[in-house]
Design a protein around this motif. Structure first.
Motif, mmCIF file in Angstrom:
data_model
loop_
_atom_site.group_PDB
_atom_site.id
_atom_site.type_symbol
_atom_site.label_atom_id
_atom_site.label_comp_id
_atom_site.label_asym_id
_atom_site.label_seq_id
_atom_site.Cartn_x
_atom_site.Cartn_y
_atom_site.Cartn_z
ATOM 1 N N ILE A 99 30.602 38.697 45.059
ATOM 2 C CA ILE A 99 31.601 38.748 44.013
ATOM 3 C C ILE A 99 31.628 37.582 43.071
ATOM 4 C CG2 ILE A 99 34.270 39.175 43.576
ATOM 5 C CD1 ILE A 99 34.136 40.647 46.248
ATOM 6 N N GLU A 100 31.696 37.752 41.936
ATOM 7 C CA GLU A 100 31.848 36.508 40.910
ATOM 8 C C GLU A 100 33.305 36.351 40.342
ATOM 9 O OE1 GLU A 100 30.557 35.325 36.464
ATOM 10 O OE2 GLU A 100 29.066 35.871 37.801
ATOM 11 N N SER A 101 33.754 37.464 39.863
ATOM 12 C CA SER A 101 35.161 37.492 39.706
ATOM 13 C C SER A 101 36.013 38.901 39.866
ATOM 14 C CB SER A 101 35.490 37.091 37.971
ATOM 15 O OG SER A 101 34.692 38.017 37.295
ATOM 16 N N LYS A 113 45.568 42.032 32.181
ATOM 17 C CA LYS A 113 46.597 41.439 32.872
ATOM 18 C C LYS A 113 46.219 40.434 33.774
ATOM 19 C CE LYS A 113 49.423 44.587 31.082
ATOM 20 N NZ LYS A 113 50.845 44.192 30.476
ATOM 21 N N PHE A 114 45.364 40.312 34.347
ATOM 22 C CA PHE A 114 44.846 39.390 35.554
ATOM 23 C C PHE A 114 43.493 39.128 35.598
ATOM 24 C CE2 PHE A 114 43.822 38.357 39.948
ATOM 25 C CZ PHE A 114 44.776 37.337 40.143
ATOM 26 N N GLN A 115 43.058 37.774 35.774
ATOM 27 C CA GLN A 115 41.390 37.720 36.043
ATOM 28 C C GLN A 115 41.337 36.147 36.953
ATOM 29 O OE1 GLN A 115 40.186 36.894 31.989
ATOM 30 N NE2 GLN A 115 39.016 38.817 31.994
ATOM 31 N N GLN A 116 40.624 36.562 38.014
ATOM 32 C CA GLN A 116 40.511 35.376 38.922
ATOM 33 C C GLN A 116 38.926 35.235 39.239
ATOM 34 O OE1 GLN A 116 42.769 33.151 40.446
ATOM 35 N NE2 GLN A 116 40.826 32.434 41.077
ATOM 36 N N GLN A 117 38.412 34.101 39.261
ATOM 37 C CA GLN A 117 36.987 33.713 39.681
ATOM 38 C C GLN A 117 37.325 33.816 41.192
ATOM 39 O OE1 GLN A 117 34.165 33.355 37.969
ATOM 40 N NE2 GLN A 117 35.395 33.843 36.072
ATOM 41 N N ASN A 118 35.938 34.202 41.797
ATOM 42 C CA ASN A 118 35.984 34.222 43.302
ATOM 43 C C ASN A 118 35.507 32.728 43.959
ATOM 44 O OD1 ASN A 118 35.983 34.690 45.971
ATOM 45 N ND2 ASN A 118 33.753 35.813 45.875
ATOM 46 N N ILE A 119 36.372 31.898 44.301
ATOM 47 C CA ILE A 119 36.143 30.726 44.809
ATOM 48 C C ILE A 119 36.351 30.552 46.256
ATOM 49 C CG2 ILE A 119 36.535 29.437 42.619
ATOM 50 C CD1 ILE A 119 39.707 28.856 43.394
ATOM 51 N N PRO A 120 36.154 29.763 47.018
ATOM 52 C CA PRO A 120 35.984 29.615 48.481
ATOM 53 C C PRO A 120 37.638 29.407 48.974
ATOM 54 C CG PRO A 120 34.223 28.386 47.921
ATOM 55 C CD PRO A 120 34.990 28.748 46.532
ATOM 56 N N LEU A 122 40.129 31.124 48.095
ATOM 57 C CA LEU A 122 40.748 32.216 47.955
ATOM 58 C C LEU A 122 40.636 33.046 49.422
ATOM 59 C CD1 LEU A 122 39.392 34.360 44.892
ATOM 60 C CD2 LEU A 122 41.675 33.511 45.318
ATOM 61 N N ASN A 123 39.685 32.658 50.370
ATOM 62 C CA ASN A 123 39.596 33.026 51.443
ATOM 63 C C ASN A 123 39.536 34.539 51.696
ATOM 64 O OD1 ASN A 123 39.219 32.340 54.387
ATOM 65 N ND2 ASN A 123 41.135 32.218 54.724
ATOM 66 N N ARG A 124 38.755 34.995 50.825
ATOM 67 C CA ARG A 124 38.372 36.539 50.794
ATOM 68 C C ARG A 124 39.494 37.346 50.669
ATOM 69 N NH1 ARG A 124 35.274 35.190 55.310
ATOM 70 N NH2 ARG A 124 36.628 36.582 56.626
ATOM 71 N N LYS A 125 40.575 36.811 50.030
ATOM 72 C CA LYS A 125 41.802 37.527 49.988
ATOM 73 C C LYS A 125 42.715 37.356 48.547
ATOM 74 C CE LYS A 125 45.821 39.077 52.744
ATOM 75 N NZ LYS A 125 46.499 39.208 53.897
ATOM 76 N N LEU A 126 42.976 38.144 47.960
ATOM 77 C CA LEU A 126 43.792 38.012 46.591
ATOM 78 C C LEU A 126 45.146 38.707 46.644
ATOM 79 C CD1 LEU A 126 43.170 36.644 43.834
ATOM 80 C CD2 LEU A 126 41.968 38.543 43.082
ATOM 81 N N VAL A 139 43.126 49.246 35.859
ATOM 82 C CA VAL A 139 41.600 49.196 36.557
ATOM 83 C C VAL A 139 41.400 47.894 37.352
ATOM 84 C CG1 VAL A 139 39.112 49.266 35.718
ATOM 85 C CG2 VAL A 139 41.149 50.730 34.596
ATOM 86 N N ILE A 140 40.858 47.992 38.461
ATOM 87 C CA ILE A 140 40.550 46.610 38.881
ATOM 88 C C ILE A 140 39.136 46.588 38.648
ATOM 89 C CG2 ILE A 140 40.396 47.751 41.341
ATOM 90 C CD1 ILE A 140 41.848 44.486 40.986
ATOM 91 N N ARG A 141 38.525 45.414 38.382
ATOM 92 C CA ARG A 141 37.187 45.363 38.251
ATOM 93 C C ARG A 141 36.557 44.300 38.794
ATOM 94 N NH1 ARG A 141 34.665 44.472 32.052
ATOM 95 N NH2 ARG A 141 34.301 42.357 32.916
ATOM 96 N N PHE A 142 35.541 44.591 39.465
ATOM 97 C CA PHE A 142 34.825 43.475 40.292
ATOM 98 C C PHE A 142 33.649 43.170 39.453
ATOM 99 C CE2 PHE A 142 37.353 45.634 43.396
ATOM 100 C CZ PHE A 142 37.881 44.381 44.182
#
Length: 157
Positions: A99-101, A113-120, A122-126, A139-142
């Motif tokens: 996962i990048e974002s 509405k919302f955008q978040q980069q996958n960074i360590p 986050l601990n695999r939770k958002l 729509v949730i987009r990975f």
């Protein structure tokens, strides 16, 4: 008269002097043209190119399979759906490296509405606060690191 003879002579030279020749093309494995000319030896690829193509096909066979969308979403949890206040997304360690974002947009307006980069950190939770969002379909987009995009619809009530 001179003019007619000159134009007829130039036409004759053009017709006989520039006969058609065969032109050969050579392409690499990506489809890029590497050679264009009259050399007939260019019709066949050199042995080096054939060997590298064989090695690439062996490497592609040995490569681990790419995760498809169904297997990807088995590793993702979205809850609660339908959402009232907060949408929680968590994922396994297996897909964490892919996962990048993560992005969320409203389906009817196609407005992010919302955008978040996958960074360590986050601990695999958002957790997304959706209290101020309107009712409807989102729509949730990975976005994955290899460029693929997987999306899923969720509802807010």
């Amino acid at each position: 008269m001179k003019r007619k003879i000159l134009s007829l002579f130039s036409l004759l030279i053009g017709f006989l002097g520039f006969s058609q020749t065969e032109v050969y093309f050579k392409y690499d494995e990506a489809g890029n043209q590497r050679y264009r000319g009259t050399n007939s030896a260019a019709k066949t690829a050199p042995e080096e190119l054939k060997k590298t193509e064989e090695l690439k096909t062996v490497a592609s066979i040995q490569q681990e399979p790419v995760m498809d969308e169904k297997a990807f979403f088995k590793q993702i949890r979205l809850y609660p759906v339908p959402v009232n206040d907060y949408l929680t997304i968590d994922w396994t360690e297996e897909v964490d490296g892919l996962i990048e974002s993560v992005s969320l947009y409203q389906h009817s307006t196609v407005h992010w509405k919302f955008q978040q980069q996958n960074i360590p950190s986050l601990n695999r939770k958002l957790k997304i606060n959706m209290t101020g969002y309107e009712w409807g379909v989102y729509v949730i987009r990975f976005t994955l690191k290899d460029g693929r995009i997987f999306s899923k619809n969720i509802t807010k009530r």
